[in-house]
Design a protein around this motif. Structure first.
Motif, PDB file in Angstrom:
ATOM      1  N   LEU A  66       0.826  -1.204   0.000  1.00 33.84           N
ATOM      2  CA  LEU A  66       0.000   0.000   0.000  1.00 33.84           C
ATOM      3  C   LEU A  66       0.861   1.254   0.000  1.00 33.84           C
ATOM      4  CD1 LEU A  66      -2.991   0.711  -0.061  1.00 33.84           C
ATOM      5  CD2 LEU A  66      -2.959   0.805   2.425  1.00 33.84           C
ATOM      6  N   ASP A  67       2.007   1.185   0.657  1.00 30.60           N
ATOM      7  CA  ASP A  67       2.932   2.327   0.628  1.00 30.60           C
ATOM      8  C   ASP A  67       3.408   2.618  -0.793  1.00 30.60           C
ATOM      9  OD1 ASP A  67       2.803   2.722   3.349  1.00 30.60           O
ATOM     10  OD2 ASP A  67       4.599   1.556   3.802  1.00 30.60           O
ATOM     11  N   ASP A  68       3.475   1.575  -1.612  1.00 27.43           N
ATOM     12  CA  ASP A  68       3.933   1.745  -2.986  1.00 27.43           C
ATOM     13  C   ASP A  68       2.845   2.290  -3.907  1.00 27.43           C
ATOM     14  OD1 ASP A  68       6.422   0.706  -2.297  1.00 27.43           O
ATOM     15  OD2 ASP A  68       5.836  -1.346  -2.793  1.00 27.43           O
ATOM     16  N   TYR A  69       1.588   2.048  -3.559  1.00 28.55           N
ATOM     17  CA  TYR A  69       0.481   2.449  -4.434  1.00 28.55           C
ATOM     18  C   TYR A  69      -0.224   3.721  -3.967  1.00 28.55           C
ATOM     19  CZ  TYR A  69       0.729  -1.950  -7.029  1.00 28.55           C
ATOM     20  OH  TYR A  69       1.139  -2.988  -7.820  1.00 28.55           O
ATOM     21  N   ALA A  70      -0.367   3.891  -2.665  1.00 28.18           N
ATOM     22  CA  ALA A  70      -1.068   5.066  -2.120  1.00 28.18           C
ATOM     23  C   ALA A  70      -0.052   6.172  -1.874  1.00 28.18           C
ATOM     24  CB  ALA A  70      -1.810   4.695  -0.836  1.00 28.18           C
ATOM     25  N   THR A  71       0.341   6.861  -2.925  1.00 23.51           N
ATOM     26  CA  THR A  71       1.466   7.797  -2.854  1.00 23.51           C
ATOM     27  C   THR A  71       1.061   9.269  -2.834  1.00 23.51           C
ATOM     28  OG1 THR A  71       1.653   7.716  -5.267  1.00 23.51           O
ATOM     29  CG2 THR A  71       3.015   6.164  -3.997  1.00 23.51           C
ATOM     30  N   LEU A  72      -0.145   9.584  -3.262  1.00 24.82           N
ATOM     31  CA  LEU A  72      -0.561  10.988  -3.275  1.00 24.82           C
ATOM     32  C   LEU A  72      -0.773  11.480  -1.839  1.00 24.82           C
ATOM     33  CD1 LEU A  72      -3.044  10.879  -6.278  1.00 24.82           C
ATOM     34  CD2 LEU A  72      -0.788  11.954  -6.238  1.00 24.82           C
ATOM     35  N   SER A  73      -0.591  12.756  -1.643  1.00 24.40           N
ATOM     36  CA  SER A  73      -0.589  13.307  -0.282  1.00 24.40           C
ATOM     37  C   SER A  73      -1.884  13.021   0.472  1.00 24.40           C
ATOM     38  CB  SER A  73      -0.352  14.823  -0.337  1.00 24.40           C
ATOM     39  OG  SER A  73      -1.377  15.460  -1.091  1.00 24.40           O
ATOM     40  N   PHE A  74      -3.013  13.022  -0.223  1.00 22.64           N
ATOM     41  CA  PHE A  74      -4.288  12.890   0.489  1.00 22.64           C
ATOM     42  C   PHE A  74      -4.666  11.440   0.788  1.00 22.64           C
ATOM     43  CE2 PHE A  74      -5.247  13.010  -4.041  1.00 22.64           C
ATOM     44  CZ  PHE A  74      -6.213  12.022  -4.216  1.00 22.64           C
ATOM     45  N   VAL A  75      -3.826  10.485   0.370  1.00 22.58           N
ATOM     46  CA  VAL A  75      -4.095   9.091   0.734  1.00 22.58           C
ATOM     47  C   VAL A  75      -2.932   8.451   1.503  1.00 22.58           C
ATOM     48  CG1 VAL A  75      -5.723   8.681  -1.139  1.00 22.58           C
ATOM     49  CG2 VAL A  75      -3.292   8.255  -1.520  1.00 22.58           C
ATOM     50  N   GLN A  76      -1.918   9.211   1.798  1.00 23.87           N
ATOM     51  CA  GLN A  76      -0.742   8.635   2.448  1.00 23.87           C
ATOM     52  C   GLN A  76      -0.993   8.203   3.889  1.00 23.87           C
ATOM     53  OE1 GLN A  76       2.419  11.491   1.939  1.00 23.87           O
ATOM     54  NE2 GLN A  76       2.901  10.786  -0.137  1.00 23.87           N
ATOM     55  N   ASP A  77      -2.026   8.742   4.511  1.00 29.86           N
ATOM     56  CA  ASP A  77      -2.338   8.357   5.893  1.00 29.86           C
ATOM     57  C   ASP A  77      -3.366   7.230   5.971  1.00 29.86           C
ATOM     58  OD1 ASP A  77      -0.573  10.212   6.949  1.00 29.86           O
ATOM     59  OD2 ASP A  77      -2.088  11.801   6.975  1.00 29.86           O
ATOM     60  N   LEU A  78      -3.666   6.637   4.843  1.00 29.36           N
ATOM     61  CA  LEU A  78      -4.634   5.550   4.792  1.00 29.36           C
ATOM     62  C   LEU A  78      -4.193   4.385   5.673  1.00 29.36           C
ATOM     63  CD1 LEU A  78      -7.122   4.215   3.435  1.00 29.36           C
ATOM     64  CD2 LEU A  78      -5.595   3.540   1.568  1.00 29.36           C
ATOM     65  N   ARG A  79      -5.117   3.911   6.519  1.00 28.55           N
ATOM     66  CA  ARG A  79      -4.826   2.801   7.424  1.00 28.55           C
ATOM     67  C   ARG A  79      -5.502   1.524   6.929  1.00 28.55           C
ATOM     68  NH1 ARG A  79      -6.215   1.601  12.473  1.00 28.55           N
ATOM     69  NH2 ARG A  79      -8.036   2.928  12.560  1.00 28.55           N
ATOM     70  N   VAL A  80      -4.872   0.403   7.224  1.00 29.58           N
ATOM     71  CA  VAL A  80      -5.476  -0.904   6.964  1.00 29.58           C
ATOM     72  C   VAL A  80      -5.648  -1.606   8.298  1.00 29.58           C
ATOM     73  CG1 VAL A  80      -5.195  -3.152   5.877  1.00 29.58           C
ATOM     74  CG2 VAL A  80      -4.470  -1.098   4.670  1.00 29.58           C
ATOM     75  N   ALA A  81      -6.829  -2.179   8.512  1.00 28.98           N
ATOM     76  CA  ALA A  81      -7.102  -2.860   9.781  1.00 28.98           C
ATOM     77  C   ALA A  81      -7.888  -4.139   9.521  1.00 28.98           C
ATOM     78  CB  ALA A  81      -7.892  -1.947  10.714  1.00 28.98           C
ATOM     79  N   PRO A  82      -7.678  -5.164  10.330  1.00 25.69           N
ATOM     80  CA  PRO A  82      -8.498  -6.370  10.192  1.00 25.69           C
ATOM     81  C   PRO A  82      -9.911  -6.136  10.708  1.00 25.69           C
ATOM     82  CG  PRO A  82      -6.977  -6.591  12.035  1.00 25.69           C
ATOM     83  CD  PRO A  82      -6.638  -5.297  11.358  1.00 25.69           C
ATOM     84  N   ALA A  83     -10.867  -6.774  10.078  1.00 25.24           N
ATOM     85  CA  ALA A  83     -12.252  -6.703  10.538  1.00 25.24           C
ATOM     86  C   ALA A  83     -12.383  -7.395  11.891  1.00 25.24           C
ATOM     87  CB  ALA A  83     -13.166  -7.358   9.522  1.00 25.24           C
ATOM     88  N   VAL A  84     -13.376  -6.977  12.662  1.00 21.30           N
ATOM     89  CA  VAL A  84     -13.552  -7.570  13.990  1.00 21.30           C
ATOM     90  C   VAL A  84     -14.914  -8.230  14.181  1.00 21.30           C
ATOM     91  CG1 VAL A  84     -11.921  -5.974  15.047  1.00 21.30           C
ATOM     92  CG2 VAL A  84     -14.342  -5.383  15.014  1.00 21.30           C
ATOM     93  N   THR A  85     -15.844  -8.055  13.234  1.00 17.49           N
ATOM     94  CA  THR A  85     -17.173  -8.642  13.429  1.00 17.49           C
ATOM     95  C   THR A  85     -17.239 -10.102  13.005  1.00 17.49           C
ATOM     96  OG1 THR A  85     -17.843  -7.650  11.306  1.00 17.49           O
ATOM     97  CG2 THR A  85     -18.463  -6.488  13.322  1.00 17.49           C
ATOM     98  N   GLY A  86     -16.182 -10.608  12.368  1.00 18.13           N
ATOM     99  CA  GLY A  86     -16.047 -12.032  12.109  1.00 18.13           C
ATOM    100  C   GLY A  86     -17.159 -12.625  11.267  1.00 18.13           C
ATOM    101  N   THR A  87     -17.488 -13.877  11.571  1.00 16.60           N
ATOM    102  CA  THR A  87     -18.460 -14.598  10.753  1.00 16.60           C
ATOM    103  C   THR A  87     -19.880 -14.057  10.904  1.00 16.60           C
ATOM    104  OG1 THR A  87     -18.679 -16.253  12.516  1.00 16.60           O
ATOM    105  CG2 THR A  87     -17.118 -16.731  10.760  1.00 16.60           C
ATOM    106  N   ASP A  88     -20.100 -13.203  11.890  1.00 10.97           N
ATOM    107  CA  ASP A  88     -21.423 -12.605  12.070  1.00 10.97           C
ATOM    108  C   ASP A  88     -21.597 -11.315  11.267  1.00 10.97           C
ATOM    109  OD1 ASP A  88     -22.375 -14.555  13.795  1.00 10.97           O
ATOM    110  OD2 ASP A  88     -21.636 -13.525  15.576  1.00 10.97           O
ATOM    111  N   ALA A  89     -20.585 -10.917  10.516  1.00 13.68           N
ATOM    112  CA  ALA A  89     -20.640  -9.624   9.824  1.00 13.68           C
ATOM    113  C   ALA A  89     -21.839  -9.508   8.896  1.00 13.68           C
ATOM    114  CB  ALA A  89     -19.349  -9.395   9.047  1.00 13.68           C
ATOM    115  N   GLY A  90     -22.134 -10.564   8.148  1.00 11.01           N
ATOM    116  CA  GLY A  90     -23.254 -10.494   7.211  1.00 11.01           C
ATOM    117  C   GLY A  90     -24.576 -10.277   7.909  1.00 11.01           C
ATOM    118  N   LEU A  91     -24.768 -10.964   9.029  1.00 10.98           N
ATOM    119  CA  LEU A  91     -26.018 -10.816   9.777  1.00 10.98           C
ATOM    120  C   LEU A  91     -26.118  -9.444  10.435  1.00 10.98           C
ATOM    121  CD1 LEU A  91     -26.075 -14.347  11.442  1.00 10.98           C
ATOM    122  CD2 LEU A  91     -27.601 -13.529   9.631  1.00 10.98           C
ATOM    123  N   ILE A  92     -25.036  -9.030  11.088  1.00  5.22           N
ATOM    124  CA  ILE A  92     -25.039  -7.724  11.751  1.00  5.22           C
ATOM    125  C   ILE A  92     -25.215  -6.606  10.723  1.00  5.22           C
ATOM    126  CG2 ILE A  92     -23.640  -6.109  13.097  1.00  5.22           C
ATOM    127  CD1 ILE A  92     -22.353  -8.570  14.419  1.00  5.22           C
ATOM    128  N   GLY A  93     -24.556  -6.759   9.573  1.00  2.00           N
ATOM    129  CA  GLY A  93     -24.658  -5.738   8.534  1.00  2.00           C
ATOM    130  C   GLY A  93     -26.036  -5.650   7.920  1.00  2.00           C
TER     131      GLY A  93
END
Length: 318
Positions: free
Chosen positions: A273-300
Motif C-alpha cells: 500500500l505504501d507503494d500504491y497510495a502515494t498521493l498526499s491525500f491518501v498517504q495516511d490511509l490505514r489498513v485494519a483487520p475486521a472484527v465482526t467475524g463470521t457474524d458480519a453479514g447478519l449484523i450488517g
C-alpha cells in the motif's frame, strides 16, 4: 427501530444464515442451513424458507418489524433480485418478493454481502467512528462496500464498492465476471491456493490444498506460499489505493477467511500500500483487520434496516 428487533439473512455460496438482532447489534436467535448452491433456484429458496421457518418459530418473532438481507452478488436492490455468481440457479431471482411473501409482508431491505460487512464494521467494528471507509471481505470471492460521509453508500443497486472486480492487471487472467485481471482473480482464497500449487507448492500429508493451508506454510517460511500471499496483497493494495484516490477513504478494513492468515497477509499488504497510495491525500490511509467475524453479514443486514428506518424517521420529522 432502536428498541425493535429485526430479522437478518446472510446468503452465501456455502451457507444461509439467519438471526434475530436487537437495536444494539446483539444476535438473539440464530438459524443456519447449508446452501444447495448447485441445485435449482427453488431448492435454494427452500433452504432460505427453512431458516426463516426456524426463526419465525421463536417467541421473539412477534417483535420483528423488518428484515434485512445481505447476499452474495451481484444483487439488484432496485428490483429486489439476486444473481450470485456461485449460485447458478439464481439469476435475476426475485428474492425480496419471495421473502416478503414468506414473512407476511414484512419490509425487506436487500444489500450485497460487501455492503453488509461494511455496515457491520461501521456500526460495531473496525470502521466505527470513520466517516469514509472501505470494508472488504476476502474469502471464496472478494467483495467490498463503502462508507461515505458517515453513512453506508450502497449505490442504486446495492453493489457500490465491489472492489473484487476492479482490474489491477490489464493482461491478467480472465475472471468469471467477464473481466480480466480482477482483484478477486488474484486475491481470493481459491486463487491464492491455485497460484501456490501452479508455482510448485506441495500440500502436507493431509492433502489440504486450501488457502488456509498455504497460509500455514507461508507462516513456516515456505517461499512459494509466501509469494502467493504477497501477490494477493499487492492486488488488494492496488485496489484499495485506487478506491482511496477516487473517494478519499481514510481506512480500509479487511475481513473474510483469507484475512485470518493474519500478518502473512497484512504485513505485505501494508508494504504494498505504501507503494500504491502515494498521493498526499491518501498517504495516511490505514489498513485494519475486521472484527465482526463470521457474524458480519447478519449484523450488517440488520444495520442496513436500522439505518434505513432512522433515515426515514429523520426525513419525516424534518
Amino acid at each position: 427501530m432502536q428498541n425493535d428487533i429485526v430479522a437478518a439473512l446472510d446468503i452465501g455460496g456455502t451457507k444461509i444464515a439467519g438471526a434475530l438482532v436487537d437495536g444494539r447489534g446483539r444476535i438473539l436467535v440464530r438459524a443456519q442451513r447449508a446452501t444447495p448452491s448447485q441445485e435449482d433456484g427453488d431448492t435454494v429458496m427452500g433452504a432460505v424458507q427453512s431458516v426463516l421457518g426456524e426463526l419465525s418459530a421463536d417467541s421473539l418473532w412477534g417483535d420483528v418489524r423488518a428484515l434485512g438481507i445481505g447476499s452474495a452478488g451481484p444483487v439488484d436492490a432496485s428490483k429486489g433480485t439476486v444473481s450470485p455468481v456461485n449460485v447458478p440457479g439464481w439469476r435475476g431471482f426475485p428474492l425480496v418478493e419471495r421473502v416478503r411473501a414468506l414473512t407476511g409482508g414484512l419490509p425487506v431491505t436487500l444489500i450485497g454481502d460487501g455492503a453488509a460487512i461494511t455496515a457491520a464494521e461501521h456500526w460495531q467494528g473496525a470502521a466505527r467512528g470513520h466517516d469514509n471507509a472501505l470494508c472488504m471481505v476476502v474469502s471464496t470471492g472478494v467483495g467490498g462496500g463503502l462508507v461515505l460521509g458517515g453513512g453506508l453508500h450502497a449505490g442504486p443497486t446495492g453493489n457500490a464498492g465491489h472492489i473484487g472486480h476492479i482490474s489491477v492487471d490489464l493482461d491478467g487472467d480472465l475472471c468469471p465476471c467477464g473481466g480480466r485481471g480482477c482483484v478477486e482473480r488474484i486475491a481470493s482464497g481459491p486463487n491464492i491456493a491455485r497460484r501456490a500449487l501452479d508455482d510448485g507448492w506441495l500440500p502436507g500429508p493431509d492433502g489440504d490444498a486450501s488457502a488456509a493451508a498455504v497460509a500455514v506454510a507461508a507462516r513456516a517460511g515456505d517461499p512459494v506460499a509466501r509469494a502467493s500471499f504477497e501477490r494477493a496483497a499487492q492486488a488488494l493494495a492496488a485496489g484499495i489505493a485506487a478506491t482511496a484516490t477516487l473517494v478519499e477513504i481514510d481506512i480500509a478494513v479487511v475481513g473474510g477467511g483469507v484475512a485470518k492468515a493474519g500478518e502473512v497477509l497484512f504485513t505485505p499488504l501494508r508494504k504494498a500500500l505504501d507503494d500504491y497510495a502515494t498521493l498526499s491525500f491518501v498517504q495516511d490511509l490505514r489498513v485494519a483487520p475486521a472484527v465482526t467475524g463470521t457474524d458480519a453479514g447478519l449484523i450488517g443486514a440488520a444495520a442496513a434496516v436500522i439505518a434505513g428506518a432512522a433515515a426515514s424517521e429523520a426525513a419525516v420529522s424534518g
